[in-house]
Enzyme design. Sequence first.
Site, PDB file in Angstrom:
ATOM      1  N   GLU A 154      21.005 -22.876 -53.002  1.00 49.75           N
ATOM      2  CA  GLU A 154      20.837 -21.394 -53.529  1.00 49.75           C
ATOM      3  C   GLU A 154      22.134 -20.515 -53.965  1.00 49.75           C
ATOM      4  O   GLU A 154      22.671 -19.742 -53.792  1.00 49.75           O
ATOM      5  CB  GLU A 154      20.568 -20.469 -52.222  1.00 49.75           C
ATOM      6  N   GLU A 261      10.840 -26.983 -49.044  1.00 45.97           N
ATOM      7  CA  GLU A 261      10.724 -26.143 -47.828  1.00 45.97           C
ATOM      8  C   GLU A 261       9.357 -25.514 -47.946  1.00 45.97           C
ATOM      9  O   GLU A 261       9.234 -24.195 -47.998  1.00 45.97           O
ATOM     10  CB  GLU A 261      11.645 -25.186 -47.996  1.00 45.97           C
TER      11      GLU A 261
HETATM   12  O1  9MR Z   1      14.472 -21.796 -41.373  1.00 38.96           O
HETATM   13  C1  9MR Z   1      15.783 -21.648 -41.208  1.00 38.96           C
HETATM   14  C2  9MR Z   1      16.057 -20.741 -40.015  1.00 38.96           C
HETATM   15  O2  9MR Z   1      15.548 -21.356 -38.916  1.00 38.96           O
HETATM   16  C3  9MR Z   1      17.535 -20.435 -40.026  1.00 38.96           C
HETATM   17  O3  9MR Z   1      17.592 -19.494 -39.195  1.00 38.96           O
HETATM   18  C4  9MR Z   1      17.980 -19.748 -41.226  1.00 38.96           C
HETATM   19  C5  9MR Z   1      19.302 -19.270 -41.525  1.00 38.96           C
HETATM   20  O4  9MR Z   1      19.657 -18.530 -42.435  1.00 38.96           O
HETATM   21  O5  9MR Z   1      17.872 -20.649 -42.319  1.00 38.96           O
HETATM   22  C6  9MR Z   1      16.339 -21.009 -42.581  1.00 38.96           C
HETATM   23  O6  9MR Z   1      15.946 -21.997 -43.383  1.00 38.96           O
HETATM   24  C7  9MR Z   1      16.510 -21.457 -44.798  1.00 38.96           C
HETATM   25  C8  9MR Z   1      16.911 -22.794 -45.615  1.00 38.96           C
HETATM   26  O7  9MR Z   1      18.003 -23.272 -44.784  1.00 38.96           O
HETATM   27  C9  9MR Z   1      17.248 -22.366 -47.017  1.00 38.96           C
HETATM   28  N1  9MR Z   1      16.168 -21.952 -47.553  1.00 38.96           N
HETATM   29  C10 9MR Z   1      15.581 -20.715 -46.959  1.00 38.96           C
HETATM   30  C11 9MR Z   1      15.475 -21.349 -45.707  1.00 38.96           C
HETATM   31  C12 9MR Z   1      14.896 -19.866 -44.861  1.00 38.96           C
HETATM   32  O8  9MR Z   1      15.879 -18.662 -44.655  1.00 38.96           O
END
Ligand code: 9MR
Length: 366
Positions: A154, A261
């Site tokens: 990102e 994702e």
């Molecule tokens: O699914 C993830 C969640 O459990 C975490 O708390 C979060 C932390 O900010 O990150 C989520 O996954 C993210 C991923 O790492 C990157 N793309 C967006 C996802 C959703 O935020």
Amino acid sequence: MKRLSRLVFFASLVASGLPLLGGETLREAAGSHLLIGCAVATRDLDDPKLAALVAEQFHCITPEYDLMPAHMVDDAGKFTFDAGDRVIAFAEAHHMPVFGHMLVWHFVTRQWLFEDKTGKPLPREKALANLKSYIESVMGHYKGKITAWDVVNEAISDKDGEYLKDTPALRAIGADYIAKAFEFAHAADPKAELYYNDYNIEQPGKLEKTVRLIRSLQSASVRIDAVGIQGHWLIDWPPADMIGKGIGAIAATGMKVMITEMDVDPLPRDSSGANMAQAEKGANPYPHGLPPEMQTKLAKRYGEIVTEIVRHPAVTMIGFWGTHDGRSWLNDYPVKNRTNHPLLFDRELKPKPAYDAVNTALKRLP
Ligand code: 9MR
């Protein structure tokens, strides 16, 4: 078969026991054409039924958050790999390749990497040394156990006219922090595949910036194997043909493409993706389950998207962001505390009509 690496092909041959659900599993439906994966966290492994479902349905896993910097290293720079090790041991026990998520992101990280305690950017050389030693520690620990890493996550800006997000890494190092991260990652584990991962990059605006980034990494001669399109999509946006065009444009640079994702949000919401800066207000219309007409709509949308994705030989993995609806981040984003239904399995682990639609779309592969 030429689309899969040897390791990954081996994994697709490994039978995972008797199906819990009966019928063809997702991994069986996809066969050896592409890998089907899901995000898993340590807490999922404590539920034996859920762990069995993961092993039965999917070829590969992505640790959902256990490999994020803030989960592995503390404020003093001390590493603890216990949670990540547990997820990887599960994958090894089931012969599942692991997609490592992630090395550099501006969330769930540690301030000391790129800033001093007051928030001032570190001098470039100090920040580069931190980045290098972080990557060496993590990739060194998991060397040979992780097939591919999301090296940078990102980094591209959501704003018109701005190329990269203004992050601590950018402020301390400059725009080449991305190339440097790939260079350090390749040196740390030369056999690991290296990916750039982001949301909404299949859509005009971020797509052009993504192609620019890939080209800049290619001209810096750093190793990059694939781009991960996260795939946090809405029930009505973006159109499937836009997703196809985005995949095509990224593939045209020579990259493999992963859908890393994937989920489809059936709740009302303003924009696709995962821009954490964007909290929204919104209704919670389905607290007791998705009504049949919405189940059908969600299934149709999943079927259309997966049908489009699998038309592209550059796509070698589709990973879902979670397993069942109760374990989706979308229960708390972009509105806190909603009951969401974005995945293929419901809270009882029953396959939804969306599961059948994806299964059918995968089975249509030649
Ligand atoms: O699914 C993830 C969640 O459990 C975490 O708390 C979060 C932390 O900010 O990150 C989520 O996954 C993210 C991923 O790492 C990157 N793309 C967006 C996802 C959703 O935020």
